[in-house]
Design a protein around this motif. Structure first.
Motif, short mmCIF file in Angstrom:
data_model
loop_
_atom_site.label_atom_id
_atom_site.label_comp_id
_atom_site.label_asym_id
_atom_site.label_seq_id
_atom_site.Cartn_x
_atom_site.Cartn_y
_atom_site.Cartn_z
N MET A 133 87.17 -38.88 14.50
CA MET A 133 86.82 -38.48 15.94
C MET A 133 85.51 -37.67 15.78
O MET A 133 85.15 -36.91 14.89
N PHE A 134 84.59 -37.67 16.86
CA PHE A 134 83.30 -37.24 17.14
C PHE A 134 83.21 -36.38 18.42
O PHE A 134 84.31 -36.35 19.17
N THR A 135 82.09 -35.72 18.52
CA THR A 135 82.07 -35.04 19.63
C THR A 135 80.81 -35.42 20.64
O THR A 135 80.62 -35.03 21.65
N GLY A 136 80.01 -36.61 20.16
CA GLY A 136 78.97 -36.90 21.02
C GLY A 136 77.65 -35.78 20.96
O GLY A 136 76.73 -36.27 21.55
N ILE A 137 77.74 -34.88 19.99
CA ILE A 137 76.56 -34.19 19.87
C ILE A 137 75.65 -34.68 18.79
O ILE A 137 76.28 -34.56 17.52
N ILE A 138 74.76 -35.25 18.94
CA ILE A 138 73.91 -35.76 18.12
C ILE A 138 73.33 -34.76 16.92
O ILE A 138 72.59 -33.83 17.43
N GLU A 139 73.61 -35.04 15.68
CA GLU A 139 73.03 -34.21 14.69
C GLU A 139 71.80 -34.52 14.33
O GLU A 139 70.96 -33.49 13.84
N GLU A 140 71.40 -35.87 13.99
CA GLU A 140 69.99 -36.18 13.64
C GLU A 140 69.69 -37.62 13.92
O GLU A 140 70.75 -38.46 14.36
N LEU A 141 68.44 -37.72 14.09
CA LEU A 141 68.03 -39.26 14.24
C LEU A 141 67.52 -39.63 12.95
O LEU A 141 66.97 -39.41 12.06
N GLY A 142 68.28 -40.84 12.52
CA GLY A 142 68.17 -41.44 11.37
C GLY A 142 67.12 -42.92 11.40
O GLY A 142 66.94 -43.30 12.78
N THR A 143 66.94 -43.70 10.63
CA THR A 143 66.04 -44.56 10.55
C THR A 143 66.76 -45.82 9.59
O THR A 143 67.22 -45.61 8.56
N VAL A 144 66.95 -47.05 10.48
CA VAL A 144 67.59 -48.10 9.86
C VAL A 144 66.36 -48.52 8.47
O VAL A 144 65.33 -48.70 8.80
N GLY A 145 67.01 -48.60 7.29
CA GLY A 145 66.41 -48.79 6.11
C GLY A 145 66.49 -50.58 6.10
O GLY A 145 65.77 -51.42 6.88
N THR A 146 67.46 -51.10 5.36
CA THR A 146 67.72 -52.44 5.13
C THR A 146 68.80 -53.05 5.89
O THR A 146 69.84 -51.95 6.04
N MET A 147 68.81 -54.16 6.22
CA MET A 147 69.97 -54.74 6.95
C MET A 147 70.28 -56.16 6.09
O MET A 147 69.57 -57.21 6.42
N ASN A 148 71.26 -56.00 5.32
CA ASN A 148 71.47 -57.27 4.31
C ASN A 148 72.58 -58.13 4.82
O ASN A 148 73.92 -57.72 4.74
N GLY A 149 72.32 -59.42 5.08
CA GLY A 149 73.40 -60.31 5.78
C GLY A 149 74.53 -60.75 4.57
O GLY A 149 73.98 -60.94 3.39
N ARG A 150 75.68 -61.03 5.11
CA ARG A 150 76.78 -61.28 4.02
C ARG A 150 77.50 -62.29 4.83
O ARG A 150 77.34 -62.60 6.15
N PRO A 151 78.19 -63.05 4.22
CA PRO A 151 79.22 -64.37 5.03
C PRO A 151 80.16 -63.76 6.02
O PRO A 151 80.09 -64.33 7.10
N ASP A 152 80.41 -62.51 5.77
CA ASP A 152 81.50 -61.83 6.81
C ASP A 152 80.96 -60.63 7.46
O ASP A 152 81.85 -59.78 8.22
N SER A 153 79.90 -59.90 7.12
CA SER A 153 79.28 -58.63 7.56
C SER A 153 77.97 -58.41 7.13
O SER A 153 77.18 -59.31 6.57
N ILE A 154 77.47 -57.44 7.64
CA ILE A 154 76.18 -56.93 7.34
C ILE A 154 75.97 -55.50 6.65
O ILE A 154 76.83 -54.69 7.06
N ARG A 155 75.40 -55.32 5.41
CA ARG A 155 75.41 -53.97 4.81
C ARG A 155 74.15 -53.47 5.40
O ARG A 155 72.92 -53.67 5.48
N LEU A 156 74.33 -52.16 6.05
CA LEU A 156 73.43 -51.52 6.70
C LEU A 156 72.96 -50.40 5.99
O LEU A 156 73.97 -49.66 5.71
N THR A 157 71.89 -49.88 5.92
CA THR A 157 71.29 -48.73 5.05
C THR A 157 70.59 -47.88 6.14
O THR A 157 69.74 -48.30 6.72
N VAL A 158 70.98 -46.80 6.21
CA VAL A 158 70.27 -45.89 7.08
C VAL A 158 69.62 -44.65 6.43
O VAL A 158 70.66 -44.04 5.31
N LEU A 159 68.46 -44.33 6.41
CA LEU A 159 67.76 -43.26 6.02
C LEU A 159 67.98 -41.99 6.70
O LEU A 159 67.84 -41.96 7.96
N ALA A 160 68.52 -40.91 6.24
CA ALA A 160 68.99 -39.61 6.68
C ALA A 160 68.87 -38.48 6.09
O ALA A 160 68.39 -38.47 4.63
N ASP A 161 69.06 -37.38 6.34
CA ASP A 161 69.21 -36.04 5.73
C ASP A 161 70.25 -35.18 5.79
O ASP A 161 71.22 -34.97 5.09
N LYS A 162 70.49 -34.60 7.22
CA LYS A 162 71.27 -33.59 7.64
C LYS A 162 72.69 -34.30 7.51
O LYS A 162 73.63 -33.63 7.08
#
Length: 213
Positions: free
Chosen positions: A1-30
């Motif tokens: 569960m979440f509160t909807g209070i955004i903690e941080e803006l991240g940046t999408v790194g890589t998006m690697n496609g797979r047969p049944d999904s996508i591996r998403l990497t997000v650059l972040a800190d906090k």
């Protein structure tokens, strides 16, 4: 569960496609602080499970169905995304209860300046309108906001400068697709009361008590 209070803006790194999904990497800190593999992080309001992480990024697997049904289908490497860790019991509840399960997507239809704030109008699928209540809560791309007005095909929110400066909303121009999650309490109330719609005097106090109200 979440509160909807955004903690941080991240940046999408890589998006690697797979047969049944996508591996998403997000650059972040906090949001990496105190996070472990298996924990949940909301990315633009979509609850994702951390499958890998380091001191500067986390990765998550996104099913194709999630990509199709959310605005994640529009993100690319370099896109900014709203990030929030799952809430901790005993902490402050600054927003509202957000599950991270998207009900659908809407489209930014108008943006109107109102003093220091902005009114953002969202064209909304008709099946979601009944769950959106004036002065109630809604999550747009994971951001907890208060509904200003509700019409037959759209609703509006008033956004303060702090929210504009700390979320992805400035990157959502007219025509942009956004994730929508309506208030979970409203969904349960509507579900429990649906069998009594149109039947006079059938919804009683005892019925509400039997259903946990």
């Amino acid at each position: 569960m979440f509160t909807g209070i955004i903690e941080e803006l991240g940046t999408v790194g890589t998006m690697n496609g797979r047969p049944d999904s996508i591996r998403l990497t997000v650059l972040a800190d906090k949001v990496l602080g105190g996070t472990n593999i298996g924990d949940s992080i909301a990315v633009n309001g979509v609850c994702l499970t951390v499958t890998d992480m380091s001191e500067s990024f986390f990765s998550a697997d996104v099913m194709h169905e999630t990509m199709r049904r959310s605005s994640l289908k529009d993100i690319r490497s370099g896109s900014a995304v709203n990030l929030e860790r799952a809430m901790q019991m005993g902490g402050r509840m600054g927003g509202h209860i957000v599950s991270g399960h998207i009900d659908g997507t809407g489209t930014v239809s108008r943006i109107v300046q109102d003093g220091i704030a902005q009114f953002i109008y969202i064209k909304t699928p008709p099946e979601l309108i009944p769950y959106i209540v004036e002065k109630g809560s809604i999550a747009i791309d994971g951001i907890s906001l208060t509904v200003a007005e509700v019409g037959e095909t759209e609703f509006s929110v008033s956004v303060i400068p702090h929210t504009m400066g700390n979320t992805t909303l400035p990157n959502r121009p007219v025509g942009a697709c956004v994730n929508l999650e309506t208030d979970i309490i409203g969904k349960y109330v509507r579900r429990f009361t649906e069998p009594y719609g149109g039947k006079k005097n059938t919804l009683t106090l005892s019925t509400l008590l039997e259903n946990g109200f």
